[in-house]
Design a protein around this motif. Sequence first.
Motif, PDB file in Angstrom:
ATOM      1  N   GLY A 117       0.806  -1.216   0.000  1.00  0.00           N
ATOM      2  CA  GLY A 117       0.000   0.000   0.000  1.00  0.00           C
ATOM      3  C   GLY A 117       0.833   1.256   0.000  1.00  0.00           C
ATOM      4  O   GLY A 117       1.993   1.265   0.435  1.00  0.00           O
ATOM      5  N   ASP A 118       0.225   2.333  -0.476  1.00  0.00           N
ATOM      6  CA  ASP A 118       0.863   3.644  -0.464  1.00  0.00           C
ATOM      7  C   ASP A 118       0.724   4.254   0.921  1.00  0.00           C
ATOM      8  O   ASP A 118      -0.395   4.416   1.436  1.00  0.00           O
ATOM      9  CB  ASP A 118       0.200   4.549  -1.511  1.00  0.00           C
ATOM     10  CG  ASP A 118       0.782   5.945  -1.494  1.00  0.00           C
ATOM     11  OD1 ASP A 118       1.925   6.118  -1.942  1.00  0.00           O
ATOM     12  OD2 ASP A 118       0.076   6.857  -0.997  1.00  0.00           O
ATOM     13  N   VAL A 119       1.844   4.608   1.522  1.00  0.00           N
ATOM     14  CA  VAL A 119       1.846   5.071   2.917  1.00  0.00           C
ATOM     15  C   VAL A 119       0.975   6.312   3.093  1.00  0.00           C
ATOM     16  O   VAL A 119       0.187   6.403   4.040  1.00  0.00           O
ATOM     17  CB  VAL A 119       3.292   5.333   3.392  1.00  0.00           C
ATOM     18  CG1 VAL A 119       3.288   6.056   4.747  1.00  0.00           C
ATOM     19  CG2 VAL A 119       4.054   4.025   3.509  1.00  0.00           C
ATOM     20  N   GLU A 120       1.098   7.281   2.210  1.00  0.00           N
ATOM     21  CA  GLU A 120       0.337   8.522   2.364  1.00  0.00           C
ATOM     22  C   GLU A 120      -1.162   8.294   2.203  1.00  0.00           C
ATOM     23  O   GLU A 120      -1.975   8.888   2.921  1.00  0.00           O
ATOM     24  CB  GLU A 120       0.831   9.577   1.377  1.00  0.00           C
ATOM     25  CG  GLU A 120       2.196  10.150   1.727  1.00  0.00           C
ATOM     26  CD  GLU A 120       2.249  10.718   3.143  1.00  0.00           C
ATOM     27  OE1 GLU A 120       1.323  11.469   3.513  1.00  0.00           O
ATOM     28  OE2 GLU A 120       3.194  10.394   3.881  1.00  0.00           O
ATOM     29  N   THR A 121      -1.537   7.427   1.282  1.00  0.00           N
ATOM     30  CA  THR A 121      -2.956   7.115   1.105  1.00  0.00           C
ATOM     31  C   THR A 121      -3.498   6.399   2.333  1.00  0.00           C
ATOM     32  O   THR A 121      -4.591   6.722   2.824  1.00  0.00           O
ATOM     33  CB  THR A 121      -3.157   6.237  -0.146  1.00  0.00           C
ATOM     34  OG1 THR A 121      -2.710   6.951  -1.289  1.00  0.00           O
ATOM     35  CG2 THR A 121      -4.633   5.870  -0.316  1.00  0.00           C
ATOM     36  N   LEU A 122      -2.743   5.435   2.839  1.00  0.00           N
ATOM     37  CA  LEU A 122      -3.167   4.702   4.037  1.00  0.00           C
ATOM     38  C   LEU A 122      -3.224   5.624   5.252  1.00  0.00           C
ATOM     39  O   LEU A 122      -4.100   5.470   6.118  1.00  0.00           O
ATOM     40  CB  LEU A 122      -2.221   3.540   4.306  1.00  0.00           C
ATOM     41  CG  LEU A 122      -2.303   2.377   3.320  1.00  0.00           C
ATOM     42  CD1 LEU A 122      -1.152   1.402   3.547  1.00  0.00           C
ATOM     43  CD2 LEU A 122      -3.633   1.653   3.461  1.00  0.00           C
ATOM     44  N   LYS A 123      -2.305   6.584   5.317  1.00  0.00           N
ATOM     45  CA  LYS A 123      -2.329   7.536   6.418  1.00  0.00           C
ATOM     46  C   LYS A 123      -3.620   8.340   6.408  1.00  0.00           C
ATOM     47  O   LYS A 123      -4.281   8.499   7.446  1.00  0.00           O
ATOM     48  CB  LYS A 123      -1.132   8.478   6.331  1.00  0.00           C
ATOM     49  CG  LYS A 123      -1.075   9.518   7.449  1.00  0.00           C
ATOM     50  CD  LYS A 123       0.179  10.385   7.322  1.00  0.00           C
ATOM     51  CE  LYS A 123       0.245  11.413   8.447  1.00  0.00           C
ATOM     52  NZ  LYS A 123       1.469  12.252   8.347  1.00  0.00           N
ATOM     53  N   LYS A 124      -4.001   8.836   5.235  1.00  0.00           N
ATOM     54  CA  LYS A 124      -5.197   9.678   5.122  1.00  0.00           C
ATOM     55  C   LYS A 124      -6.480   8.869   5.312  1.00  0.00           C
ATOM     56  O   LYS A 124      -7.393   9.305   6.008  1.00  0.00           O
ATOM     57  CB  LYS A 124      -5.207  10.358   3.762  1.00  0.00           C
ATOM     58  CG  LYS A 124      -6.450  11.219   3.482  1.00  0.00           C
ATOM     59  CD  LYS A 124      -6.303  12.001   2.193  1.00  0.00           C
ATOM     60  CE  LYS A 124      -6.262  11.084   0.987  1.00  0.00           C
ATOM     61  NZ  LYS A 124      -7.618  10.512   0.673  1.00  0.00           N
ATOM     62  N   ASP A 125      -6.528   7.688   4.711  1.00  0.00           N
ATOM     63  CA  ASP A 125      -7.776   6.923   4.685  1.00  0.00           C
ATOM     64  C   ASP A 125      -7.952   5.982   5.874  1.00  0.00           C
ATOM     65  O   ASP A 125      -9.091   5.684   6.266  1.00  0.00           O
ATOM     66  CB  ASP A 125      -7.852   6.086   3.402  1.00  0.00           C
ATOM     67  CG  ASP A 125      -7.956   6.939   2.151  1.00  0.00           C
ATOM     68  OD1 ASP A 125      -8.283   8.141   2.281  1.00  0.00           O
ATOM     69  OD2 ASP A 125      -7.697   6.406   1.052  1.00  0.00           O
ATOM     70  N   ILE A 126      -6.840   5.515   6.442  1.00  0.00           N
ATOM     71  CA  ILE A 126      -6.908   4.493   7.493  1.00  0.00           C
ATOM     72  C   ILE A 126      -6.435   5.022   8.849  1.00  0.00           C
ATOM     73  O   ILE A 126      -7.162   4.973   9.842  1.00  0.00           O
ATOM     74  CB  ILE A 126      -6.057   3.257   7.105  1.00  0.00           C
ATOM     75  CG1 ILE A 126      -6.562   2.648   5.800  1.00  0.00           C
ATOM     76  CG2 ILE A 126      -6.061   2.235   8.241  1.00  0.00           C
ATOM     77  CD1 ILE A 126      -7.931   2.034   5.870  1.00  0.00           C
ATOM     78  N   PHE A 127      -5.192   5.530   8.866  1.00  0.00           N
ATOM     79  CA  PHE A 127      -4.596   5.884  10.156  1.00  0.00           C
ATOM     80  C   PHE A 127      -5.262   7.083  10.807  1.00  0.00           C
ATOM     81  O   PHE A 127      -5.659   7.019  11.986  1.00  0.00           O
ATOM     82  CB  PHE A 127      -3.096   6.140  10.012  1.00  0.00           C
ATOM     83  CG  PHE A 127      -2.489   6.751  11.242  1.00  0.00           C
ATOM     84  CD1 PHE A 127      -2.397   6.024  12.415  1.00  0.00           C
ATOM     85  CD2 PHE A 127      -2.047   8.072  11.245  1.00  0.00           C
ATOM     86  CE1 PHE A 127      -1.871   6.596  13.573  1.00  0.00           C
ATOM     87  CE2 PHE A 127      -1.517   8.648  12.390  1.00  0.00           C
ATOM     88  CZ  PHE A 127      -1.425   7.907  13.555  1.00  0.00           C
TER      89      PHE A 127
END
Length: 207
Positions: A117-127
Amino acid sequence: MVSYKLTYFNGRGAGEVSRQIFAYAGQQYEDNRVTQEQWPALKETCAAPFGQLPFLEVDGKKLAQSHAIARFLAREFKLNGKTAWEEAQVNSLADQYKDYSSEARPYFYAVMGFGPGDVETLKKDIFLPAFEKFYGFLVNFLKASGSGFLVGDSLTWIDLAIAQHSADLIAKGGDFSKFPELKAHAEKIQAIPQIKKWIETRPVTPF
């Protein structure tokens, strides 16, 4: 004298809160650190109760699951709350912490290079949604206690767990502008002399 041996990877992760309980209590134990490379072979021979780490040996008897270990040690060393109600509140926070960790896991695994996964996308959408929800709950507990601790008026093991997690996030540039109370909480807990000494002398690890 009771003999304690904690087996976990050479990292903070799921073993750190138990190590900090031992440090706070001044209790001697064997800190058995296993490398990622050693674990597959060890797994075949060590009879870990559920085939995973960490596990704690108490006079040779084995206990698995990080929160079960922390709860046991906290009861042994009086870090589980002063009353049955406080202990229940500590346990409820610990269970919610596990829920948060499960929600945010894809992001943390990607950051550590263990998952896709893309870290920045996961940060915004998940974390961030998981973080803001959970830390909102923590603010409520701090306000309710009014003591600077999450439950009651004294240190409990969930303070150690949350303070370490907050400190790890802050060290990686985490934004606590919405939660200054939790930044102050981490600083307060990690300034306790026994904990401060442990942090200053523990092995330096990437996670």
